[in-house]
Design a protein around this motif. Structure first.
Motif, PDB file in Angstrom:
ATOM      1  N   VAL A 135       0.693  -1.243  -0.088  1.00  0.00           N
ATOM      2  CA  VAL A 135      -0.027   0.044  -0.134  1.00  0.00           C
ATOM      3  C   VAL A 135       0.805   1.294  -0.029  1.00  0.00           C
ATOM      4  O   VAL A 135       0.325   2.408  -0.180  1.00  0.00           O
ATOM      5  N   LEU A 136       2.019   1.209  -0.048  1.00  0.00           N
ATOM      6  CA  LEU A 136       3.018   2.363   0.170  1.00  0.00           C
ATOM      7  C   LEU A 136       3.674   2.545  -1.217  1.00  0.00           C
ATOM      8  O   LEU A 136       3.713   1.625  -2.125  1.00  0.00           O
ATOM      9  N   THR A 137       3.974   3.818  -1.383  1.00  0.00           N
ATOM     10  CA  THR A 137       4.322   4.258  -2.694  1.00  0.00           C
ATOM     11  C   THR A 137       5.907   4.455  -2.810  1.00  0.00           C
ATOM     12  O   THR A 137       6.532   4.784  -1.705  1.00  0.00           O
ATOM     13  N   ASN A 138       6.487   4.311  -3.921  1.00  0.00           N
ATOM     14  CA  ASN A 138       7.881   4.550  -4.068  1.00  0.00           C
ATOM     15  C   ASN A 138       8.444   6.006  -4.192  1.00  0.00           C
ATOM     16  O   ASN A 138       7.884   6.863  -5.199  1.00  0.00           O
ATOM     17  N   LEU A 139       9.260   6.422  -3.368  1.00  0.00           N
ATOM     18  CA  LEU A 139       9.713   7.758  -3.249  1.00  0.00           C
ATOM     19  C   LEU A 139      11.162   8.078  -3.832  1.00  0.00           C
ATOM     20  O   LEU A 139      11.722   9.085  -3.813  1.00  0.00           O
ATOM     21  N   ILE A 190      10.221   4.443   0.882  1.00  0.00           N
ATOM     22  CA  ILE A 190       8.873   4.560   0.884  1.00  0.00           C
ATOM     23  C   ILE A 190       8.377   5.419   2.528  1.00  0.00           C
ATOM     24  O   ILE A 190       7.117   5.506   2.450  1.00  0.00           O
ATOM     25  N   ALA A 191       9.308   6.100   2.577  1.00  0.00           N
ATOM     26  CA  ALA A 191       9.025   7.169   3.899  1.00  0.00           C
ATOM     27  C   ALA A 191      10.109   8.142   3.869  1.00  0.00           C
ATOM     28  O   ALA A 191      11.185   8.046   3.560  1.00  0.00           O
ATOM     29  N   ALA A 192       9.834   9.486   4.440  1.00  0.00           N
ATOM     30  CA  ALA A 192      10.658  10.578   4.606  1.00  0.00           C
ATOM     31  C   ALA A 192      10.798  10.775   6.156  1.00  0.00           C
ATOM     32  O   ALA A 192       9.579  10.871   6.828  1.00  0.00           O
ATOM     33  N   PRO A 193      12.078  10.941   6.464  1.00  0.00           N
ATOM     34  CA  PRO A 193      12.446  11.273   7.956  1.00  0.00           C
ATOM     35  C   PRO A 193      12.111  12.708   8.411  1.00  0.00           C
ATOM     36  O   PRO A 193      12.420  13.551   7.659  1.00  0.00           O
ATOM     37  N   PHE A 210       7.508   9.798   7.947  1.00  0.00           N
ATOM     38  CA  PHE A 210       6.253   9.604   7.232  1.00  0.00           C
ATOM     39  C   PHE A 210       6.107   8.678   6.136  1.00  0.00           C
ATOM     40  O   PHE A 210       7.002   8.875   5.289  1.00  0.00           O
ATOM     41  N   ALA A 211       5.156   7.576   6.159  1.00  0.00           N
ATOM     42  CA  ALA A 211       5.062   6.925   5.115  1.00  0.00           C
ATOM     43  C   ALA A 211       4.386   7.366   4.006  1.00  0.00           C
ATOM     44  O   ALA A 211       3.209   8.159   4.413  1.00  0.00           O
ATOM     45  N   MET A 212       4.597   7.245   2.829  1.00  0.00           N
ATOM     46  CA  MET A 212       3.509   7.635   1.650  1.00  0.00           C
ATOM     47  C   MET A 212       2.699   6.634   1.210  1.00  0.00           C
ATOM     48  O   MET A 212       3.444   5.634   0.440  1.00  0.00           O
ATOM     49  N   PHE A 213       1.537   6.682   1.068  1.00  0.00           N
ATOM     50  CA  PHE A 213       0.447   5.753   0.567  1.00  0.00           C
ATOM     51  C   PHE A 213       0.407   5.762  -0.875  1.00  0.00           C
ATOM     52  O   PHE A 213       0.393   7.121  -1.370  1.00  0.00           O
ATOM     53  N   GLN A 214      -0.097   4.957  -1.537  1.00  0.00           N
ATOM     54  CA  GLN A 214      -0.329   4.799  -3.062  1.00  0.00           C
ATOM     55  C   GLN A 214      -1.539   5.694  -3.399  1.00  0.00           C
ATOM     56  O   GLN A 214      -2.836   5.332  -2.514  1.00  0.00           O
ATOM     57  N   LEU A 215      -1.656   6.867  -4.185  1.00  0.00           N
ATOM     58  CA  LEU A 215      -2.742   7.567  -4.465  1.00  0.00           C
ATOM     59  C   LEU A 215      -2.972   7.382  -5.911  1.00  0.00           C
ATOM     60  O   LEU A 215      -2.100   7.068  -6.759  1.00  0.00           O
ATOM     61  N   LYS A 216      -4.253   7.797  -6.440  1.00  0.00           N
ATOM     62  CA  LYS A 216      -4.559   7.788  -7.900  1.00  0.00           C
ATOM     63  C   LYS A 216      -4.450   9.197  -8.601  1.00  0.00           C
ATOM     64  O   LYS A 216      -4.140   9.261  -9.621  1.00  0.00           O
ATOM     65  N   ASN A 217      -4.920  10.269  -7.868  1.00  0.00           N
ATOM     66  CA  ASN A 217      -4.899  11.623  -8.367  1.00  0.00           C
ATOM     67  C   ASN A 217      -3.641  12.244  -8.600  1.00  0.00           C
ATOM     68  O   ASN A 217      -2.740  12.235  -7.912  1.00  0.00           O
ATOM     69  N   ALA A 218      -3.302  12.680  -9.978  1.00  0.00           N
ATOM     70  CA  ALA A 218      -1.974  13.047 -10.491  1.00  0.00           C
ATOM     71  C   ALA A 218      -1.673  14.147  -9.350  1.00  0.00           C
ATOM     72  O   ALA A 218      -0.282  14.440  -9.040  1.00  0.00           O
ATOM     73  N   ASP A 219      -2.720  15.250  -9.120  1.00  0.00           N
ATOM     74  CA  ASP A 219      -2.448  16.341  -8.784  1.00  0.00           C
ATOM     75  C   ASP A 219      -2.017  16.073  -7.032  1.00  0.00           C
ATOM     76  O   ASP A 219      -1.187  16.661  -6.258  1.00  0.00           O
ATOM     77  N   ASN A 220      -2.611  15.154  -6.304  1.00  0.00           N
ATOM     78  CA  ASN A 220      -2.479  14.696  -5.312  1.00  0.00           C
ATOM     79  C   ASN A 220      -1.088  14.067  -4.992  1.00  0.00           C
ATOM     80  O   ASN A 220      -0.649  14.214  -4.023  1.00  0.00           O
TER      81      ASN A 220
END
Length: 419
Positions: free
Chosen positions: A103-107, A135-138, A304-314
């Motif tokens: 469920v997390l996205t690649n940063l 997958i997260a930013a400190p 902060f872990a970043m979750f997968q999103l679909k909206n390009a602006d988000n």
């Protein structure tokens, strides 16, 4: 024709307005956190303002209470329902548990562009990755293995600030004879565990600590050195006061601030209590490494872990959030409020106090020497289930007069297998 021209003009104005709105609020970033009090809340507000300045809207998802436990309960229900926030405050091995759920996205795009690998010590960077991908930013680094000292109390007792465990107990005895509580301790299981890990590091050293409390090696958990660690840990209890059970950590720190107690083993968040009370480091209080741990650093990193999103602006807003969290300006602002130090290396620390500067130096030195180790007591070293089981064993040992080191070591081995 005139009507048509007016309509076209109106349409142009509307489109221009829409474009402006689009640039003003390019995307929405919803952030789950539990920064709801004091300096943390100010830092969260500053983060929101920074994202808004970049044209994004901020949706605050603050969940107070439970040291993050309540927030994780809410997060799980959101993710299961397919409505994950853009980011959530998650750290340590829990990051890997979420990543395995897919469920997390690649940063990596942000991390590569901003050279995170060169700005973060290897152990920290690796903890923010899953299968080699960020997958997260400190946001910060807390040092856990601190000893906080009231110099006036030590002066009254004629005691010396300890650097070894024999010196610690000599100082404790002197404080006791002077009618001062030697060791301020809040009898809650996480505080017991915080003290225990500093003893394990100071008595056993970094290699022992890694094998016992990171790798959970059964032989090390039942070794002669672990027996020495447990006995040293239990000896501390004899220098605490009768009101210790159940007391919150900040009330415990207040004992040291007022001179009712001589010292406390606690992470650098304790410094915030001293500063809030108008105390100056190096004058009204001292911050020294826990006995035997001067060349080691137990870290607790908020991320902060970043979750997968679909909206390009988000998604763009989410990337800007990750970038902002690692930016020099935010790293400085947040950590000045939190009492921790920037996780990003190479920053100017002129605005930071003596304790923070000492912490930052030791952070850099131990990253090079191998003395940088994750805090098991604060969720950085092992999966949460094993951590909880081991923590319970340690508190049982602390609280029971009948518990033996031999039996406790066996229980530690069993607890280490909990998944």
């Amino acid at each position: 024709m005139n009507a048509f021209k007016i309509s076209r003009r109106a349409l142009s104005v509307a489109l221009a307005a829409a474009t402006l709105c689009g640039s003003a609020f390019a995307g929405e970033v919803e952030v789950l956190h539990w920064w709801t009090a004091g300096g943390e809340a100010k830092a969260a507000q500053a983060l929101a303002a920074t994202l808004k300045a970049k044209g994004h809207s901020w949706k605050d998802f603050a969940v107070a209470g439970g040291g993050g436990d309540s927030a994780m309960t809410v997060l799980k229900s959101r993710v299961v329902s397919g409505n994950a926030p853009a980011a959530a405050q998650i750290k340590g091995p829990s990051l890997q548990e979420w990543a395995k759920e897919g469920v997390l996205t690649n940063l990596d795009d942000v991390a590569k562009a901003e050279k995170w690998d060169s700005l973060l010590p290897g152990p920290i960077a690796n903890g923010l990755k899953h299968k080699g991908h960020y997958i997260a930013a400190p946001v910060n680094v807390h040092r856990v293995n601190w000893l906080w000292v009231n110099p006036e109390a030590f002066k009254k007792a004629g005691a010396k600030v300890p650097t070894t465990w024999p010196e610690f107990f000599a100082a404790a005895e002197a404080l006791k004879k002077a009618g001062i509580v030697p060791v301020a301790h809040g009898g809650q299981n996480w505080q017991d565990f915080t003290t225990f890990e500093s003893v394990a590091l100071g008595v056993g050293g970094t290699e022992f600590y890694k094998k016992a409390l990171v790798q959970l090696d059964p032989a090390t958990l039942q070794s002669a050195k672990m027996k020495e660690v447990l006995e040293t840990f239990k000896k501390i209890k004899g220098y605490t006061d009768k009101n210790s059970p159940g007391r919150d950590w900040n009330l415990t720190t207040a004992m040291v601030i007022r001179g009712e107690a001589g010292m406390q083993l606690m992470g650098d968040w304790a410094k915030g209590e001293f500063v809030a009370a108008g105390k100056t480091p190096g004058k009204d209080f001292e911050c020294v490494a826990a006995p035997g741990t001067a060349k080691a650093f137990t870290y607790n990193v908020d991320s902060f872990a970043m979750f997968q999103l679909k909206n390009a602006d988000n998604i763009k807003a989410q990337r800007d959030l990750a970038s902002t969290l690692m930016s020099p300006a935010f790293q400085e602002l947040f950590n000045l409020n939190k009492g921790s130090i920037p996780v990003r290396t190479g920053l100017n620390l002129d605005k930071f106090d003596a304790c923070a500067k000492a912490s930052a130096k030791d952070f850099g030195d131990t990253a090079k020497s191998g003395g940088l180790v994750p805090s098991i007591a604060h969720g950085m070293a092992v999966p949460s289930a094993a951590q909880g089981a081991i923590q319970d064993v340690i508190s049982q040992f602390w609280n029971s007069d009948k518990a033996t080191a031999a039996d406790t070591m066996k229980k530690l081995v069993s607890a280490a297998k909990v998944r």
